[in-house]
Every structure is written in structure tokens, then in C-alpha cells.
Write a protein that holds these residues in place. Structure first.
Motif, PDB file in Angstrom:
ATOM      1  N   ARG A 145      -0.977  11.814  -1.601  1.00 43.93           N
ATOM      2  CA  ARG A 145      -0.873  13.031  -0.815  1.00 43.93           C
ATOM      3  C   ARG A 145      -0.559  14.307  -1.970  1.00 43.93           C
ATOM      4  NH1 ARG A 145       5.206  13.223   1.979  1.00 43.93           N
ATOM      5  NH2 ARG A 145       5.422  15.357   1.232  1.00 43.93           N
ATOM      6  N   SER A 165      -4.390   0.566  -2.132  1.00 42.83           N
ATOM      7  CA  SER A 165      -3.913  -0.956  -1.730  1.00 42.83           C
ATOM      8  C   SER A 165      -3.861  -1.957  -2.820  1.00 42.83           C
ATOM      9  CB  SER A 165      -4.580  -1.379  -0.453  1.00 42.83           C
ATOM     10  OG  SER A 165      -4.527  -0.418   0.450  1.00 42.83           O
ATOM     11  N   ASN A 178       1.994   1.621   7.219  1.00 44.39           N
ATOM     12  CA  ASN A 178       2.436   3.016   6.619  1.00 44.39           C
ATOM     13  C   ASN A 178       1.483   4.051   7.228  1.00 44.39           C
ATOM     14  OD1 ASN A 178       0.052   2.865   5.326  1.00 44.39           O
ATOM     15  ND2 ASN A 178       1.460   2.087   3.329  1.00 44.39           N
ATOM     16  N   GLY A 210      -7.551  10.834   3.266  1.00 42.36           N
ATOM     17  CA  GLY A 210      -7.580   9.844   4.029  1.00 42.36           C
ATOM     18  C   GLY A 210      -7.653   8.591   3.183  1.00 42.36           C
ATOM     19  N   VAL A 211      -6.932   8.270   2.102  1.00 41.19           N
ATOM     20  CA  VAL A 211      -7.070   7.377   1.291  1.00 41.19           C
ATOM     21  C   VAL A 211      -5.759   6.634   1.159  1.00 41.19           C
ATOM     22  CG1 VAL A 211      -9.261   8.074   0.055  1.00 41.19           C
ATOM     23  CG2 VAL A 211      -6.973   8.310  -0.941  1.00 41.19           C
ATOM     24  N   ARG A 212      -5.826   5.290   0.647  1.00 39.22           N
ATOM     25  CA  ARG A 212      -4.651   4.545   0.449  1.00 39.22           C
ATOM     26  C   ARG A 212      -4.624   3.807  -0.886  1.00 39.22           C
ATOM     27  NH1 ARG A 212      -4.271   3.977   5.256  1.00 39.22           N
ATOM     28  NH2 ARG A 212      -2.305   4.722   6.099  1.00 39.22           N
ATOM     29  N   SER A 235       0.671  -1.035   0.025  1.00 40.39           N
ATOM     30  CA  SER A 235       0.103  -0.053   0.052  1.00 40.39           C
ATOM     31  C   SER A 235       0.887   1.220  -0.094  1.00 40.39           C
ATOM     32  CB  SER A 235      -0.824  -0.072   1.365  1.00 40.39           C
ATOM     33  OG  SER A 235      -0.265   0.315   2.583  1.00 40.39           O
ATOM     34  N   THR A 236       0.308   2.174  -0.565  1.00 43.70           N
ATOM     35  CA  THR A 236       1.033   3.390  -0.317  1.00 43.70           C
ATOM     36  C   THR A 236      -0.051   4.680  -0.312  1.00 43.70           C
ATOM     37  OG1 THR A 236       2.666   4.914  -1.769  1.00 43.70           O
ATOM     38  CG2 THR A 236       0.749   3.715  -2.952  1.00 43.70           C
ATOM     39  N   VAL A 237       0.530   5.892   0.341  1.00 43.73           N
ATOM     40  CA  VAL A 237      -0.201   6.825   0.835  1.00 43.73           C
ATOM     41  C   VAL A 237      -0.451   7.939  -0.153  1.00 43.73           C
ATOM     42  CG1 VAL A 237      -0.965   8.237   2.832  1.00 43.73           C
ATOM     43  CG2 VAL A 237       0.264   6.083   3.352  1.00 43.73           C
ATOM     44  N   GLU A 262       3.177  -5.095   6.587  1.00 44.75           N
ATOM     45  CA  GLU A 262       3.046  -3.752   6.093  1.00 44.75           C
ATOM     46  C   GLU A 262       2.436  -2.969   7.107  1.00 44.75           C
ATOM     47  OE1 GLU A 262       0.374  -4.384   2.497  1.00 44.75           O
ATOM     48  OE2 GLU A 262      -0.564  -2.072   3.404  1.00 44.75           O
ATOM     49  N   ASN A 288      -3.536   9.310   9.354  1.00 47.09           N
ATOM     50  CA  ASN A 288      -4.294   8.211   8.969  1.00 47.09           C
ATOM     51  C   ASN A 288      -3.261   6.973   8.659  1.00 47.09           C
ATOM     52  OD1 ASN A 288      -5.299   6.453   6.783  1.00 47.09           O
ATOM     53  ND2 ASN A 288      -5.955   7.907   5.842  1.00 47.09           N
ATOM     54  N   GLU A 289      -3.185   5.768   9.221  1.00 49.24           N
ATOM     55  CA  GLU A 289      -2.429   4.960   9.508  1.00 49.24           C
ATOM     56  C   GLU A 289      -2.891   3.522   9.372  1.00 49.24           C
ATOM     57  OE1 GLU A 289      -1.559   5.209  14.032  1.00 49.24           O
ATOM     58  OE2 GLU A 289      -2.794   6.765  13.027  1.00 49.24           O
ATOM     59  N   LYS A 290      -1.943   2.548   8.800  1.00 54.55           N
ATOM     60  CA  LYS A 290      -2.401   1.171   8.564  1.00 54.55           C
ATOM     61  C   LYS A 290      -1.408   0.230   9.281  1.00 54.55           C
ATOM     62  CE  LYS A 290      -3.347  -1.843   4.691  1.00 54.55           C
ATOM     63  NZ  LYS A 290      -3.288  -2.017   3.004  1.00 54.55           N
ATOM     64  N   THR A 292      -8.408   2.196  -0.607  1.00 51.55           N
ATOM     65  CA  THR A 292      -9.053   2.053   0.632  1.00 51.55           C
ATOM     66  C   THR A 292      -9.094   3.215   1.361  1.00 51.55           C
ATOM     67  OG1 THR A 292      -6.945   1.164   1.666  1.00 51.55           O
ATOM     68  CG2 THR A 292      -8.514  -0.469   0.716  1.00 51.55           C
ATOM     69  N   LYS A 293      -9.793   3.553   2.661  1.00 55.42           N
ATOM     70  CA  LYS A 293      -9.775   4.489   3.444  1.00 55.42           C
ATOM     71  C   LYS A 293      -9.979   3.933   5.006  1.00 55.42           C
ATOM     72  CE  LYS A 293     -14.524   6.037   4.220  1.00 55.42           C
ATOM     73  NZ  LYS A 293     -15.580   6.999   4.172  1.00 55.42           N
ATOM     74  N   ALA A 294      -9.271   5.001   5.881  1.00 60.46           N
ATOM     75  CA  ALA A 294      -9.494   4.754   7.369  1.00 60.46           C
ATOM     76  C   ALA A 294     -10.595   4.705   8.054  1.00 60.46           C
ATOM     77  CB  ALA A 294      -8.666   5.794   7.921  1.00 60.46           C
ATOM     78  N   GLU A 322      -6.864   0.049   9.618  1.00 59.52           N
ATOM     79  CA  GLU A 322      -6.712   1.239   8.969  1.00 59.52           C
ATOM     80  C   GLU A 322      -7.497   2.292   9.616  1.00 59.52           C
ATOM     81  OE1 GLU A 322      -7.285   0.464   4.744  1.00 59.52           O
ATOM     82  OE2 GLU A 322      -6.615   2.563   4.201  1.00 59.52           O
ATOM     83  N   THR A 323      -6.875   3.009  10.402  1.00 55.11           N
ATOM     84  CA  THR A 323      -7.817   4.016  11.153  1.00 55.11           C
ATOM     85  C   THR A 323      -6.848   5.288  11.363  1.00 55.11           C
ATOM     86  OG1 THR A 323      -8.859   4.144  13.244  1.00 55.11           O
ATOM     87  CG2 THR A 323      -6.822   3.348  13.392  1.00 55.11           C
ATOM     88  N   THR A 324      -7.481   6.142  12.302  1.00 59.36           N
ATOM     89  CA  THR A 324      -6.660   7.547  12.513  1.00 59.36           C
ATOM     90  C   THR A 324      -6.086   7.622  14.169  1.00 59.36           C
ATOM     91  OG1 THR A 324      -8.614   8.706  13.533  1.00 59.36           O
ATOM     92  CG2 THR A 324      -8.350   8.915  11.191  1.00 59.36           C
ATOM     93  N   ASP A 353       0.031   8.692   7.055  1.00 57.09           N
ATOM     94  CA  ASP A 353       0.125   9.825   6.129  1.00 57.09           C
ATOM     95  C   ASP A 353       1.108  10.877   6.596  1.00 57.09           C
ATOM     96  OD1 ASP A 353      -1.180  10.996   8.117  1.00 57.09           O
ATOM     97  OD2 ASP A 353      -2.912  11.419   6.994  1.00 57.09           O
ATOM     98  N   ASP A 354       1.292  11.635   5.685  1.00 61.92           N
ATOM     99  CA  ASP A 354       2.439  12.782   5.830  1.00 61.92           C
ATOM    100  C   ASP A 354       1.933  13.671   7.030  1.00 61.92           C
ATOM    101  OD1 ASP A 354       0.316  13.726   3.952  1.00 61.92           O
ATOM    102  OD2 ASP A 354       1.794  15.614   4.400  1.00 61.92           O
TER     103      ASP A 354
END
Lengths: 434, 460
Positions: free
Chosen positions: A368, A389, B377, A385-387, A364-366, B375, B384-386, A431-433, B410-412, B379-380
Motif C-alpha cells: 500500500r 506472496s 489477508n 491490487g497486488v500482494r 503474503s503481505t499487502v 493464511e 482485494n482479499e486472499k 500476485t494479484k486478485a 485471491e479476488t475482490t 487490503d486497507d
């Protein structure tokens, strides 16, 4: 400063089968800036000496920052090597003799790094940015290599910068690399700043998003990020190790016929231009994927012997890697690619790519710096807030279109210096959180 | 070396409001093995000088040559640059004179090549016995010496060594591939390294890969989730340590790893449940990121980053502290002589509580226990993390049941910390190399914590 001939004489007395001595001297200037103001000016004067020694199946590698006590350090490493284990997978360095490469690139003195930074900031402001952050480099490199069989010497002069524009919570980012063959660095910086500013200030609302599979336009940065992180799949070392799903795929279709991917070390416009590899083999451009068909892995001499093929000039002696990836461009402008999407996404940058399965490149990559929903060919709103995957194999098979515009992209450690296009990928899993 | 540094300092005293000179040298060795085949040994020997000057702005210079004329050229350029436009916040305290070392009893220079190879061979064989087709092992150590001086009268000398071990294991069944990565590290000698119990920990990690690869996925939905100290560590590092580095909050890292969700907030800011506190502490002996003084001559100390669910202290370098208007707190780290100091973590962990692991599990009716991860990661802005589990189990009516494959959270950050209702009394650490800055600097860290229970988390 280290004397390569003195090191050669010292190493020559050891009675080795082969050696490589490489001295890279560099002068690097850097300016870091944030919120439109300079934070720091850095300046490096460095010398990197690397010495590779080999006797039979024994090998060792020495890295030094200067030549102090160099003879003693070589002796110590040699003794440890001779008393140590064999490296049975090693098959020697390239013994072929080539014409010596001597290439001195004129050192560009007319460009001030401060002007490039000013170009970034002013361009971003003109594009609508409220505040701008980034950094810029100029690097002058003197690279000399002497091996048992070859000798080359080149100098380079190159630039790269990152510019990120902020507009409230919205951002846009560009990162460009180029060599001194480019005649107007400040204009390049201004245009990149403007593009980043424009992305950050695009006046569309923030809207909701449901996870799923989307037709998605990926910018050269996102494509560059994915190819950078997955570039080791093309290394013969990864294949030998069992860490590339492409291992049995030479000559087979592995991607959409819209994709041609090259390793282009000879492309002078980029900062990863390389005249020779780590064992003194002259570099050359080669196709890795040709219209969807896997055409080549990248090799050093040693991995090439194991695979019964020829080196591609990509040493790392032990672990060869692509040097400067590039894509063959398509026919459509980016704007018309957006217009071709009925319901999908446009993602302009991504970072923090991590794998759950490196062999099959499932990751997965985020996203921005501009994540947009596209409907009926128009950008309708921003999402956050998406990814992404998904997997590399699926993504390169689902490329339906490649832009005619190419860009020299580089972004921190996330996108290696490369020359990339935008591409539309169908059914990209996003995907999203919760 | 001190004599040469004094000459540089004299020049800085004349030409700047404040100046620093830092000498660092390091001797390192790395050996690696791939699928039972020795890949060779690499040695590195580096040294150089970093110079920093403060005037109308800040200039830094780095040089690996000890030719006085060339050093003077660099210092002159640094001074010229420091008179150009820019920010000039830099905390200028000094007057500290001290020496410290962390070399352990069994010194790294006494480690024989054959010792390194024997360890890798034994681990490779053990991994092979568990049917792993991909087996990568590497061991490395480096002994460093640093001398730090500034124009405010500080002189700090240090010697320390770090030893690290890295492994990748992969189990292949047809097209299915299950992999695991582990890194171990300590500051000190081989005696400290032995305390890490690397062989046993790797065996614990790899012995179940075959079973894990055959386990079913969890049904997507909401579960109570218990995470192990390993997951607690990566969470503490990514969603607490990074967003509380003040140079991120202030925007200095904005074009690289990004800013922070704490940018522009009023502090203390509520992060989550009052049962959770997160600490960063460079002073834990033997930890991979241990130091007594940071690379800017500031004494290291323990810092609460989140305390009882609220932000508490931020991580500072001299520069970030000056810009925020506080004293630096020992977070200024540079990975080598040719790197600028940045606000960095060392050992970051969730503070343990008083319940046992069993008590955490007992109170879960329908849940998932995630023991190791693959896995991940974020966000910047670190919001928002996984985290994807590797070894994981269902929990039914307070008991661990069968394995589940790759459950993903996958949450905040705020949702994560707000969902925590209990932490155990365990405390375990794992090692990592944290990347930041440009040129990117990897610094050695530990991360850890207790087991942690979260309520009603969505698992995909």
C-alpha cells in the motif's frame, strides 16, 4: 502509586528461589487526526506492575494496573503456583549480579504534540497531499526493576507518529519513532509529511500488471514489516518449540551477504531503546545475521541454559524476543537503486502479513501507499491490487543491494520500532486478485 | 466507586457540554502448554477510569490510580484539551438506567487451575496421537465489571466473563510443515464454554493434517467453489464488517487499518448477489462478543450490514453516528478501561438460506470445497482479499473427491459476493480477536455463516 520496596518485602517473605518486580509508570499524550483536522486528544496516566515469582520449577506471573489489594493478590497467585504444575522447561532467572543502572533522561518539555501534528499536515500539504490522516504520541516512562539479584531504574521520553497523505485514490505514508535525543521533532514530522505527500502526488499513470517474479525495491517500511513479523524466528523459544526453520543454522549462511541484521536495544535514537530486559539483564547490541551468516538467536537466561549458551539480554523470561531491530546500511542512495532496476517494482509500504507456514515463514503481505512499476531505471506508473506472496528465507537470500539511508520506522502494529534500510530483492513473487 | 464517579461527573457537568465516565475492572487468568510442557500460569488484575469531555473538540483521559488529586489533574487536562481545536461530533443521548450480567452458571472464579491444565493436557495428548510435532495450547478467562455514566443521565452497570481457548498444531515431514490455528471463545461461564465442544472440534481439525500435507495442489484455474461456515465467517468479518464501520468510511482510521472501498460511494451500494445478506449482532447469548449495552451506554441490537446484495446499515459509535447524522446503533466498543470506544463488530455472519450442504455440492461439476483456512489477508480498503484453504477437496460431478493442498482464492469483495449463487441452511460460528485502533484494541468476536457456493472463481 505502588511502592516497589513494600512489594519486595512482601515477596521476600515467601521464601522463593527468585522473583522479578517491575513497575512501569507512564504518562502518554496522543492526538488523532483525519482529513486535516483533530479527531481526539487522549491522555493516559498509567502504572503497570508485573511480578514474577519462582520456586524450583514452579512459576507464576502477575500483572496489575495499580497496587490495590496487592498483598492479597500476591498471596493468591503464590498459593496457586505452589499447588500447581511444574514448568520443566524453565531454568531460572539470570543470577549474575550487575552494576545497577540508573539513567534519567531529561524530560523534553519544549515540544508540543500539536506542533508535531501541524508539521505532519503542513509537510504533507507541501508535498502535494489533498488530505492527511494520522496520529502522534509522546510518552514519558519511568521504568524500575528489582529482582532477587539486580536493581535498575531508568526514565525515557520518546515520540512517534504516523502520517498518511491522500491524493484521490493514491496514498503515501510515513511513520517515525524517535527519542528526546532528537533536537527537532517538528522538522522530522514536517519532512515525513512531505515525503508522504510526495508519494501520494507523484504524477505517473495507473498501469496494468501481470503476476510474476520481479526485481523489487522495498522501502524501509516493507523491510521493517517483514522483519517484524518474522522476528520470532530468531527467538530461542521458537527454536525450542520447533517453529523456526533457522533451528540448525547457527554459523551458516542463511541470507545474502548484503544483509547484516542487528538487535540494537542500545540505539538511543529509537523509541524501543532498552537498558535492561524483563529479568534485569543489561541489554546490549548484537548481530543476528552478519553478512548473511546467522550469528545469534536471542535468549533469556532460561533459554540460554537450555541451549548451553549465554543470555543475550532479550528476556521475556519465558519467550525472549528481539527488542529493536536494525540493519547495517549499504552504499547506494535510494534514487540510484531505482536507476539500477531495468524492469521491476518499487513498493513503499505493506501491511496485513499473514502466514500459511509460520515455521518456514511462508506468507503474503499487502502493499500500500505507493506501488510503482520501474522500467529502465525510472518510475513508469502505479499499480494496485497486488500482494507479495513469498517466504522470508527466499527474500533474505535474494537481497542484492541495501541503501545507505537508514530510517527509524514504526507503523502501527505492522512495523515494530526499528531502524531499517531500503533493499532490492530479486525474483520477489508478486500476485494479484482475479 | 459510584461516589467517586459522581464527583468526576459533577466536574464534567460544570466544564463540558457533555461528559462520560467509565470504570472498568477485570480479573484474568491464563495457562499455557507447549509440546506437553506446562509453561506457567499468569494472572492479571486491572482497573481504571476513562473520562470523555465534549466542548470545541473531544478530550479523553485514562487513569489507573484512585488518588482523587491525580484524578482531578487528569479531568482538568481532559477539559483543557476539549477546548482546543478539532472535531466535536458526539451523540449525547442518555437517560438509560440498567444493569446486566453474563456470568453463566459455572462461574469463572470457580474454575480450578487443575481443570485448565487437565483440558490442555488431554488436547495435547490427542494432538500428539495424530503425530503433531508442534502443539501449543492456551486457556484464559477474565471476569469484568463496568460502570458507565454520562452527563445525560445514563447509569449502566454490567458484569460479564469471557473464556477463550487458543491452539496451534503443526505436522512436520522433512522440510514440509502443515499448521493449523484455532481460537474458541464465549461470554459466560464454564457451562457456556463446554457448549463449544473444544476437544472434538480440535480433533476434527488436526486429525487430517498428515493427509493434508501429502495432498497435491489443485491445478490453477477457474472452479465453482463451496466454502464452509468457517470461511464464510472470516469473509463476513473482513469484507463486510470492517468496510461498514463508519469511522473507517469517514477516514478516522485511515493511517492505521485504512479506509473503505465504500468511502465516497452513494448508498445503498451494490455489493453482489441478492442471495447474500450479512448481519452483525452483539445480542447472541453466549457469543464471544456478547453485550447488552456497548461501552458507550447504547443498547445493542442486530444490524443488517449487507441486505440482499446491497449495503444496508453501517456500524456506529457515538462519534461516528454523530458525524454521519444518525443515531448510534450499539457498536461503540472499548477493549478495556484505558481504550477509547470505536465502531466495532461483535458477531458477524452471512445469513443462512434454505438449501442443504449436499444440495450445494450436488450442483457442482468441477469445483473445490474449502473446509478450513490458513493464511488470509485483505487490503486497507477491504476490497482485494486472499483466503488460502487448509483442508480442501475437489468436487467432481456433484461428489466430494480427493484432497487438494492450499487452494488460494485471491479476488475482490464485489467479485466474491457477486459470484455467490446459493447459501446453505447451516449456521456455525468461530471465535476471533479483532484488532483496530491505536493503541491497538483486540475485541472478542464471533464470525460465521452457512456454507456458501461461488461460481467461476479463480484458484491459484
Amino acid at each position: 502509586m505502588a511502592d516497589i520496596d513494600l512489594i519486595k518485602r512482601k515477596v521476600g517473605k515467601l521464601g522463593l528461589d527468585s522473583f522479578v518486580i517491575r513497575i512501569i509508570k507512564s504518562e502518554v499524550e496522543q492526538i488523532r487526526f483525519s482529513n486535516n483536522n483533530v479527531d481526539l486528544r487522549n491522555f493516559w496516566v498509567k502504572e503497570g506492575i508485573s511480578i514474577f515469582l519462582n520456586s524450583g520449577k514452579k512459576l507464576t506471573d502477575i500483572s496489575l494496573d495499580n497496587d490495590s489489594d496487592i498483598e492479597e493478590k500476591i498471596d493468591r497467585a503464590y498459593r496457586s503456583m505452589m499447588g500447581g504444575e511444574d514448568s520443566n522447561t524453565f531454568n531460572g532467572i539470570n543470577p549474575e549480579k550487575y552494576n545497577s543502572i540508573e539513567r534519567a533522561r531529561e524530560r523534553e518539555k519544549s515540544v508540543e504534540l500539536d506542533d508535531i501534528v501541524a508539521g505532519c499536515v503542513e509537510g504533507a500539504r507541501d508535498g502535494g497531499s489533498e488530505r492527511t490522516t494520522g496520529l502522534a504520541y509522546r510518552t514519558f516512562t519511568d521504568d524500575r526493576i528489582v529482582t532477587t539479584f539486580n536493581e535498575h531504574h531508568v526514565t525515557y521520553d520518546d515520540f512517534n507518529f504516523d502520517v498518511r497523505a491522500f491524493n484521490g485514490q493514491n496514498t503515501g505514508q510515513e511513520g517515525i519513532h524517535f527519542s528526546s535525543v532528537e533536537k527537532n521533532p517538528v522538522e522530522i514530522a514536517r519532512n515525513a509529511g512531505y515525503e508522504a505527500g510526495k508519494t501520494s502526488s507523484l504524477k505517473v499513470p495507473m498501469i496494468g500488471f501481470e503476476p510474476g517474479d520481479y526485481e523489487t525495491l522495498l522501502s524501509p517500511y516493507v523491510i521493517g514489516n517483514i522483519f517484524s513479523y518474522c522476528s520470532s524466528l530468531f527467538s530461542a523459544y521458537s527454536v525450542e518449540m520447533g517453529m523456526s526453520y533457522l533451528e540448525e543454522s547457527l554459523g551458516k549462511k542463511v541470507a545474502s551477504s548484503s544483509l547484516s541484521l542487528m538487535d540494537s536495544p542500545m540505539n538511543l535514537s529509537g523509541s524501543s531503546y532498552s537498558a535492561f530486559d524483563d529479568e534485569g539483564t543489561p541489554c546490549f547490541d548484537k548481530k543476528l545475521i552478519n553478512k548473511g551468516v546467522l550469528e545469534s538467536f536471542v535468549h533469556s537466561y532460561s533459554t540460554a541454559v537450555a541451549a548451553k549458551t549465554k543470555t543475550t539480554g532479550n528476556a521475556g523470561i519465558i519467550n525472549p524476543q528481539p527488542i529493536q531491530l536494525s540493519m547495517e546500511n549499504g552504499n547506494k542512495a535510494v534514487d540510484s537503486m531505482i536507476q539500477s532496476i531495468d524492469k521491476g517494482l518499487y513498493i513503499k509500504n505493506a501491511w496485513y502479513t499473514r502466514f500459511q507456514d509460520n515455521r518456514n515463514a511462508v506468507f503474503s503481505t499487502v502493499p500500500r501507499d505507493g506501488i510503482f512499476k520501474v522500467e529502465n531505471g525510472e518510475i513508469k506508473g502505479r499499480i494496485s491490487g497486488v500482494r507479495i506472496s513469498d517466504s522470508f528465507g527466499k527474500i533474505i537470500n535474494n537481497i542484492t543491494d541495501v541503501s545507505k539511508e537508514l530510517k527509524n520506522v514504526k507503523f502501527w502494529e505492522e512495523v515494530f520500532p526499528s531502524i531499517m534500510a531500503s533493499a532490492i530483492v530479486s525474483d520477489l513473487h508478486v500476485t494479484k486478485a482475479f | 466507586m459510584i461516589e467517586l464517579m459522581d464527583r468526576i461527573l459533577e466536574k464534567l457537568e460544570k466544564g463540558s457540554k457533555y461528559g462520560e465516565v467509565r470504570y472498568m475492572s477485570g480479573e484474568g487468568t491464563q495457562s499455557s502448554m507447549r509440546n506437553s510442557e506446562f509453561q506457567g500460569e499468569a494472572t492479571s488484575s486491572g482497573e481504571g477510569i476513562a473520562v470523555r469531555a465534549l466542548n470545541e473538540s473531544i478530550g479523553m483521559g485514562f487513569i489507573s490510580s484512585f488518588d482523587l488529586g491525580k484524578i482531578e489533574e487528569v479531568v482538568d487536562k481532559v477539559l483543557r484539551n476539549s477546548h482546543r481545536n478539532g472535531r466535536n461530533g458526539l451523540f449525547t443521548s442518555g437517560g438509560v438506567k440498567d444493569r446486566w450480567d453474563a456470568l453463566g452458571k459455572h462461574k469463572v472464579e470457580d474454575i480450578q487451575s487443575s481443570d485448565r491444565i487437565e483440558l490442555m493436557k488431554s488436547i495435547d495428548e490427542m494432538m500428539k496421537s495424530h503425530s503433531l510435532s508442534v502443539r501449543i495450547n492456551a486457556i484464559y478467562h477474565r471476569k469484568s465489571k463496568q460502570i458507565y455514566q454520562n452527563t445525560s443521565g445514563s447509569l449502566i452497570e454490567s458484569k460479564f466473563s469471557r473464556i477463550g481457548y487458543f491452539m496451534v498444531g503443526g505436522y512436520k515431514d522433512g522440510n514440509s510443515f502443515e499448521e493449523i490455528y484455532r481460537q474458541f471463545g464465549t461470554t459466560g461461564g464454564m457451562d457456556n464454554f463446554k457448549d463449544l465442544n473444544v476437544y472434538q472440534k480440535i480433533e476434527d481439525t488436526v486429525k487430517n493434517l498428515k493427509e493434508i500435507s501429502a495432498s497435491p495442489s489443485a491445478k490453477p484455474g477457474r472452479y465453482d467453489v463451496v466454502i464452509s461456515p468457517e470461511i464464510a465467517g472470516i469473509v463476513a468479518h473482513e469484507s463486510c464488517g470492517h468496510p461498514t464501520e463508519w469511522d473507517r468510511i469517514s477516514g478516522r482510521e485511515g493511517s492505521l487499518a485504512g479506509e473503505s472501498f465504500l468511502t465516497g460511494k452513494k448508498y445503498p451500494y451494490k455489493i453482489g448477489s441478492p442471495v447474500v445478506s450479512v448481519i452483525d449482532d452483539p445480542t447472541i447469548k453466549g457469543s464471544y462478543g456478547y453485550y447488552k449495552y456497548d461501552d458507550e451506554g447504547i443498547k445493542a441490537r442486530k444490524r443488517y450490514l449487507y441486505r440482499n446484495g446491497m449495503t444496508d446499515e453501517f456500524i456506529h459509535s457515538r462519534e461516528s453516528a454523530s458525524n454521519y447524522g444518525v443515531e448510534p446503533n450499539g457498536g461503540g466498543r472499548a477493549s478495556d478501561w484505558d481504550m477509547e470506544p470505536l465502531a466495532r463488530m461483535s458477531t458477524t455472519y452471512i445469513e443462512p438460506g434454505d438449501q442443504t450442504f449436499e444440495e450445494l455440492i450436488e450442483d457442482v461439476k468441477n469445483g473445490i470445497y474449502i473446509k478450513t483456512y490458513t493464511e488470509w489477508n485483505i487490503d486497507d480498503i477491504r476490497f482485494n482479499e486472499k483466503y488460502v484453504g487448509s483442508e480442501a477437496f475437489l468436487i467432481e460431478n456433484g461428489k466430494l473427491k480427493g484432497r487438494v493442498r492450499k487452494p488460494a482464492i485471491e479476488t475482490t469483495t464485489v467479485n466474491f459476493y457477486s459470484s455467490i449463487d446459493a447459501v446453505s441452511n447451516e449456521l456455525e460460528f468461530s471465535a476471533g480477536t479483532c484488532g483496530k485502533g491505536d493503541p491497538e484494541q483486540g475485541v472478542e468476536t464471533w464470525m460465521g455463516g452457512p456454507s456458501v457456493r461461488l461460481r467461476n472463481i479463480y484458484i491459484s
